[in-house]
Design a protein around this motif. Structure first.
Motif, short mmCIF file in Angstrom:
data_model
loop_
_atom_site.label_atom_id
_atom_site.label_comp_id
_atom_site.label_asym_id
_atom_site.label_seq_id
_atom_site.Cartn_x
_atom_site.Cartn_y
_atom_site.Cartn_z
N THR A 111 0.84 -1.19 0.00
CA THR A 111 0.00 0.00 0.00
C THR A 111 0.88 1.24 0.00
O THR A 111 1.80 1.34 0.81
CB THR A 111 -0.91 0.00 1.25
N PRO A 112 0.61 2.19 -0.88
CA PRO A 112 1.42 3.40 -0.90
C PRO A 112 1.22 4.22 0.38
O PRO A 112 0.19 4.11 1.05
CB PRO A 112 0.90 4.16 -2.12
N PRO A 113 2.22 5.05 0.72
CA PRO A 113 2.11 5.83 1.96
C PRO A 113 1.07 6.96 1.89
O PRO A 113 0.65 7.45 2.92
CB PRO A 113 3.51 6.40 2.15
N ASN A 114 0.69 7.37 0.70
CA ASN A 114 -0.28 8.43 0.52
C ASN A 114 -1.45 7.91 -0.30
O ASN A 114 -1.30 7.61 -1.48
CB ASN A 114 0.36 9.62 -0.21
N VAL A 115 -2.60 7.80 0.34
CA VAL A 115 -3.77 7.24 -0.32
C VAL A 115 -4.97 8.14 -0.09
O VAL A 115 -5.21 8.61 1.01
CB VAL A 115 -4.10 5.82 0.22
N VAL A 116 -5.71 8.38 -1.16
CA VAL A 116 -6.98 9.10 -1.09
C VAL A 116 -8.03 8.15 -1.64
O VAL A 116 -7.85 7.57 -2.71
CB VAL A 116 -6.95 10.39 -1.94
N GLU A 117 -9.14 8.01 -0.90
CA GLU A 117 -10.23 7.17 -1.39
C GLU A 117 -11.55 7.89 -1.14
O GLU A 117 -11.76 8.48 -0.08
CB GLU A 117 -10.23 5.81 -0.69
N THR A 118 -12.41 7.84 -2.15
CA THR A 118 -13.73 8.45 -2.03
C THR A 118 -14.70 7.73 -2.95
O THR A 118 -14.28 6.93 -3.80
CB THR A 118 -13.66 9.97 -2.32
N PRO A 153 -17.68 7.56 -6.00
CA PRO A 153 -17.74 8.18 -7.32
C PRO A 153 -18.41 9.56 -7.33
O PRO A 153 -17.89 10.49 -7.97
CB PRO A 153 -18.53 7.17 -8.16
N SER A 154 -19.52 9.72 -6.67
CA SER A 154 -20.23 11.01 -6.70
C SER A 154 -19.41 12.11 -6.04
O SER A 154 -19.36 13.24 -6.55
CB SER A 154 -21.59 10.90 -6.02
N THR A 155 -18.76 11.79 -4.94
CA THR A 155 -17.91 12.79 -4.27
C THR A 155 -16.73 13.15 -5.15
O THR A 155 -16.37 14.32 -5.27
CB THR A 155 -17.43 12.27 -2.90
N TRP A 156 -16.11 12.15 -5.78
CA TRP A 156 -14.97 12.43 -6.66
C TRP A 156 -15.37 13.37 -7.80
O TRP A 156 -14.68 14.34 -8.09
CB TRP A 156 -14.37 11.14 -7.21
N ILE A 157 -16.50 13.10 -8.42
CA ILE A 157 -16.95 13.96 -9.51
C ILE A 157 -17.20 15.38 -9.00
O ILE A 157 -16.80 16.36 -9.63
CB ILE A 157 -18.20 13.37 -10.20
N ALA A 158 -17.83 15.50 -7.84
CA ALA A 158 -18.11 16.82 -7.27
C ALA A 158 -16.81 17.56 -6.95
O ALA A 158 -16.68 18.76 -7.23
CB ALA A 158 -18.97 16.69 -6.03
N LEU A 159 -15.84 16.88 -6.39
CA LEU A 159 -14.55 17.50 -6.07
C LEU A 159 -13.81 17.92 -7.34
O LEU A 159 -13.29 19.04 -7.43
CB LEU A 159 -13.67 16.54 -5.28
N ALA A 160 -13.75 17.02 -8.29
CA ALA A 160 -12.97 17.27 -9.50
C ALA A 160 -13.57 18.37 -10.38
O ALA A 160 -12.86 19.03 -11.11
CB ALA A 160 -12.83 15.98 -10.30
N THR A 161 -14.88 18.55 -10.29
CA THR A 161 -15.53 19.58 -11.12
C THR A 161 -15.75 20.89 -10.38
O THR A 161 -16.23 21.85 -10.95
CB THR A 161 -16.88 19.08 -11.66
N GLY A 162 -15.43 20.92 -9.09
CA GLY A 162 -15.58 22.14 -8.31
C GLY A 162 -16.95 22.32 -7.69
O GLY A 162 -17.23 23.35 -7.09
N GLU A 222 -17.95 20.72 -5.16
CA GLU A 222 -17.75 20.58 -3.72
C GLU A 222 -16.29 20.87 -3.40
O GLU A 222 -15.40 20.59 -4.20
CB GLU A 222 -18.11 19.17 -3.27
N GLN A 223 -16.06 21.44 -2.24
CA GLN A 223 -14.71 21.75 -1.80
C GLN A 223 -14.12 20.59 -0.99
O GLN A 223 -14.85 19.89 -0.28
CB GLN A 223 -14.72 23.01 -0.92
N TRP A 224 -12.81 20.41 -1.11
CA TRP A 224 -12.10 19.34 -0.42
C TRP A 224 -12.39 19.35 1.08
O TRP A 224 -12.73 18.33 1.68
CB TRP A 224 -10.60 19.49 -0.66
N GLY A 225 -12.27 20.51 1.71
CA GLY A 225 -12.47 20.61 3.16
C GLY A 225 -13.86 20.20 3.59
O GLY A 225 -14.03 19.56 4.64
N ASP A 226 -14.86 20.57 2.80
CA ASP A 226 -16.24 20.21 3.14
C ASP A 226 -16.45 18.70 3.06
O ASP A 226 -17.06 18.10 3.94
CB ASP A 226 -17.23 20.92 2.21
N ALA A 227 -15.93 18.10 1.99
CA ALA A 227 -16.09 16.64 1.82
C ALA A 227 -15.31 15.89 2.90
O ALA A 227 -15.78 14.89 3.43
CB ALA A 227 -15.64 16.22 0.43
N ALA A 228 -14.12 16.38 3.23
CA ALA A 228 -13.32 15.73 4.28
C ALA A 228 -14.02 15.84 5.63
O ALA A 228 -14.09 14.87 6.38
CB ALA A 228 -11.93 16.35 4.33
N ALA A 229 -14.55 17.02 5.94
CA ALA A 229 -15.24 17.23 7.22
C ALA A 229 -16.49 16.35 7.33
O ALA A 229 -16.84 15.91 8.43
CB ALA A 229 -15.62 18.70 7.38
#
Length: 122
Positions: A74-81, A83-92, A94-101
């Motif tokens: 397993t790599p030392p840096n992993v992000v997992e989410t 599909p809907s959250t990823w699309i929202a983050l990648a298209t703007g 939703e903000q990273w901080g909001d989704a993380a919180a």
């Protein structure tokens, strides 16, 4: 990612996912998968590297961001989410901080904060 997704195919899938969400219906699985993979592909193009693995099960994963390369396990840096959250983050949408919180992102490692790279396309 084996197959490179063309811009027109990726945009069409994103449009289909947005239309389904606006109609309060589930997007077609193929559109959802293509949209996720297209946005992962854009991330890898924007931030090439191998120090962070971004996982969006069940549709795809990509390694991105410059830094130390991992070779086993397993790599030392992993992000997992999801599909809907990823699309929202990648298209703007939703903000990273909001989704993380809200607990919709699992991120581990010192390079796992992708907020400076998102959104991928304004």
């Amino acid at each position: 990612m084996a197959k490179k997704i063309g811009v027109s195919e990726g945009r069409a899938a994103l449009a289909a996912v947005r239309a389904a969400e606006e109609a309060s219906t589930r997007p077609a699985r193929t559109d959802h998968a293509t949209a996720v993979r297209y946005l992962l592909q854009l991330l890898a193009e924007k931030a090439p590297g191998n120090s962070v693995e971004v996982r969006v099960p069940p549709f795809g994963a990509v390694q991105a961001v410059e830094g130390p390369r991992h070779t086993r396990g397993t790599p030392p840096n992993v992000v997992e989410t999801d599909p809907s959250t990823w699309i929202a983050l990648a298209t703007g949408a939703e903000q990273w901080g909001d989704a993380a919180a809200a607990g919709r992102i699992s991120a581990s490692g010192v390079r796992a904060d992708l907020s400076a790279l998102l959104p991928l396309r304004p």
